[in-house]
Enzyme design. Structure first.
Site, PDB file in Angstrom:
ATOM      1  N   ARG A  74      13.729   3.370  12.534  1.00 37.97           N
ATOM      2  CA  ARG A  74      12.531   4.226  12.550  1.00 37.97           C
ATOM      3  C   ARG A  74      11.680   3.957  13.802  1.00 37.97           C
ATOM      4  NH1 ARG A  74       9.757   4.401   6.852  1.00 37.97           N
ATOM      5  NH2 ARG A  74       8.793   6.186   7.893  1.00 37.97           N
ATOM      6  N   ASN A 121       8.057  -5.719  -1.258  1.00 40.26           N
ATOM      7  CA  ASN A 121       8.015  -4.635  -0.296  1.00 40.26           C
ATOM      8  C   ASN A 121       6.562  -4.556   0.171  1.00 40.26           C
ATOM      9  OD1 ASN A 121       8.016  -2.358   1.228  1.00 40.26           O
ATOM     10  ND2 ASN A 121       9.017  -1.050  -0.309  1.00 40.26           N
ATOM     11  N   HIS A 171      12.967  -3.085   1.718  1.00 38.94           N
ATOM     12  CA  HIS A 171      12.409  -1.785   2.105  1.00 38.94           C
ATOM     13  C   HIS A 171      13.308  -0.668   1.607  1.00 38.94           C
ATOM     14  CE1 HIS A 171       9.380  -3.633   4.580  1.00 38.94           C
ATOM     15  NE2 HIS A 171      10.307  -4.458   5.010  1.00 38.94           N
ATOM     16  N   LEU A 172      12.674   0.415   1.229  1.00 35.86           N
ATOM     17  CA  LEU A 172      13.415   1.607   0.807  1.00 35.86           C
ATOM     18  C   LEU A 172      14.165   2.207   1.990  1.00 35.86           C
ATOM     19  CD1 LEU A 172      10.377   2.971  -1.149  1.00 35.86           C
ATOM     20  CD2 LEU A 172      12.565   2.481  -2.241  1.00 35.86           C
ATOM     21  N   SER A 173      13.417   2.425   3.095  1.00 37.73           N
ATOM     22  CA  SER A 173      14.010   3.004   4.305  1.00 37.73           C
ATOM     23  C   SER A 173      14.543   1.869   5.183  1.00 37.73           C
ATOM     24  CB  SER A 173      12.950   3.809   5.057  1.00 37.73           C
ATOM     25  OG  SER A 173      11.883   2.968   5.464  1.00 37.73           O
ATOM     26  N   GLU A 177      12.432 -10.001   1.313  1.00 41.90           N
ATOM     27  CA  GLU A 177      11.710  -8.787   1.726  1.00 41.90           C
ATOM     28  C   GLU A 177      12.625  -7.580   1.567  1.00 41.90           C
ATOM     29  OE1 GLU A 177       9.166  -8.843   5.214  1.00 41.90           O
ATOM     30  OE2 GLU A 177      10.183  -7.048   5.957  1.00 41.90           O
ATOM     31  N   PRO A 188       0.785  -1.227   0.000  1.00 38.04           N
ATOM     32  CA  PRO A 188       0.000   0.000   0.000  1.00 38.04           C
ATOM     33  C   PRO A 188       0.826   1.290   0.000  1.00 38.04           C
ATOM     34  CG  PRO A 188      -0.157  -1.127   2.111  1.00 38.04           C
ATOM     35  CD  PRO A 188       0.494  -2.077   1.159  1.00 38.04           C
ATOM     36  N   ASN A 189       0.323   2.239  -0.773  1.00 37.55           N
ATOM     37  CA  ASN A 189       0.854   3.606  -0.892  1.00 37.55           C
ATOM     38  C   ASN A 189       2.136   3.707  -1.707  1.00 37.55           C
ATOM     39  OD1 ASN A 189      -1.257   4.914   0.667  1.00 37.55           O
ATOM     40  ND2 ASN A 189      -0.375   3.883   2.443  1.00 37.55           N
ATOM     41  N   ARG A 243       7.740  -0.050  13.418  1.00 39.61           N
ATOM     42  CA  ARG A 243       8.279  -0.443  12.096  1.00 39.61           C
ATOM     43  C   ARG A 243       9.438  -1.437  12.216  1.00 39.61           C
ATOM     44  NH1 ARG A 243       5.843   3.073   8.295  1.00 39.61           N
ATOM     45  NH2 ARG A 243       5.466   5.088   9.262  1.00 39.61           N
ATOM     46  N   TYR A 255      11.455   8.385   1.227  1.00 37.15           N
ATOM     47  CA  TYR A 255      11.324   7.314   0.230  1.00 37.15           C
ATOM     48  C   TYR A 255      11.924   7.644  -1.140  1.00 37.15           C
ATOM     49  CZ  TYR A 255       8.070   5.673   3.800  1.00 37.15           C
ATOM     50  OH  TYR A 255       7.513   5.262   4.991  1.00 37.15           O
ATOM     51  N   HIS A 278       4.230  -4.808   8.887  1.00 41.38           N
ATOM     52  CA  HIS A 278       4.148  -4.748  10.352  1.00 41.38           C
ATOM     53  C   HIS A 278       2.846  -5.311  10.906  1.00 41.38           C
ATOM     54  CE1 HIS A 278       7.418  -2.151   9.259  1.00 41.38           C
ATOM     55  NE2 HIS A 278       6.594  -1.306   8.654  1.00 41.38           N
ATOM     56  N   ARG A 322       5.367  12.318  -2.766  1.00 47.88           N
ATOM     57  CA  ARG A 322       5.362  12.839  -1.391  1.00 47.88           C
ATOM     58  C   ARG A 322       6.471  12.169  -0.582  1.00 47.88           C
ATOM     59  NH1 ARG A 322      -1.010  11.855  -0.749  1.00 47.88           N
ATOM     60  NH2 ARG A 322      -1.253  12.401  -2.929  1.00 47.88           N
ATOM     61  N   ALA A 343       3.310  -1.002   4.604  1.00 46.03           N
ATOM     62  CA  ALA A 343       2.768  -1.021   5.979  1.00 46.03           C
ATOM     63  C   ALA A 343       2.311  -2.414   6.398  1.00 46.03           C
ATOM     64  CB  ALA A 343       1.621  -0.028   6.091  1.00 46.03           C
TER      65      ALA A 343
END
Ligand code: CA2
Length: 145
Positions: free
Chosen positions: A106, A73, A99-101, A97, A9-10, A110, A22, A79, A17, A76
């Site tokens: 964080r 990826n 992740h960008l960040s 798996e 998602p997102n 997360r 990201y 988690h 944004r 959200a």
């Protein structure tokens, strides 16, 4: 080798944004960048993004017999999603798996990944390069196993 790159998602909002977290590349930019690497590795890559947990579960189930590996990826859902974790375990397709960040630097919530224990490994914190590293990792794993 056929690899499914799953996005949660997102991630369709990438590049529009929160560039500080990201990056500035859109998901389409990342797809082009990953496909360029894939052609060098002689790997066929299919990208998929959904904001809906059940659609991601459906895609994982449909991957059985159609893909050799998955790079995902879960965003959200990383988690929260027992359903995605169970789907990966059910199809038994090697999955990395990404992740960008760096999720471990964080917020506390997360740092927990419900999906990573179903995966062969996790790559986190390298921006768009995490996708490329994920592709290299799954390809090497599949060639060696
Ligand atoms: O760092 C990652 O790749 C994440 O999977 C990204 C997720 C986040 O929930 C995870 O904890 C870590 C968020 C993806 C949302 O992407 C956006 C992109 C542009 C604008 C807003 C959100």
């Amino acid at each position: 080798m056929k690899i499914l790159v799953l996005n949660g998602p997102n991630l369709n909002l990438l590049g529009t944004r929160e560039p500080d977290k990201y990056g500035t590349q859109t998901l389409a930019d990342i797809e082009t960048f990953v496909k360029d690497e894939a052609s060098k590795l002689n790997v066929e890559v299919t990208f998929y993004q959904s904001n809906v947990e059940g659609e991601l579960v459906n895609k994982i189930q449909e991957a059985k017999g159609n893909f050799d590996g998955i790079v995902m990826n879960p965003a959200a859902y990383t988690h929260t999603s027992v359903a995605i974790r169970d789907a990966i375990l059910a199809v038994n397709i090697p999955t990395v798996e990404i992740h960008l960040s760096n999720i471990h630097t964080r917020e506390e919530f997360r740092k927990i990944s419900l999906t990573a224990p179903a995966c062969i490994g996790q790559i986190t914190g390298f921006g768009a390069n995490s996708y490329k590293l994920g592709l290299i990792a799954i390809n090497n794993y599949l060639l060696q196993n």
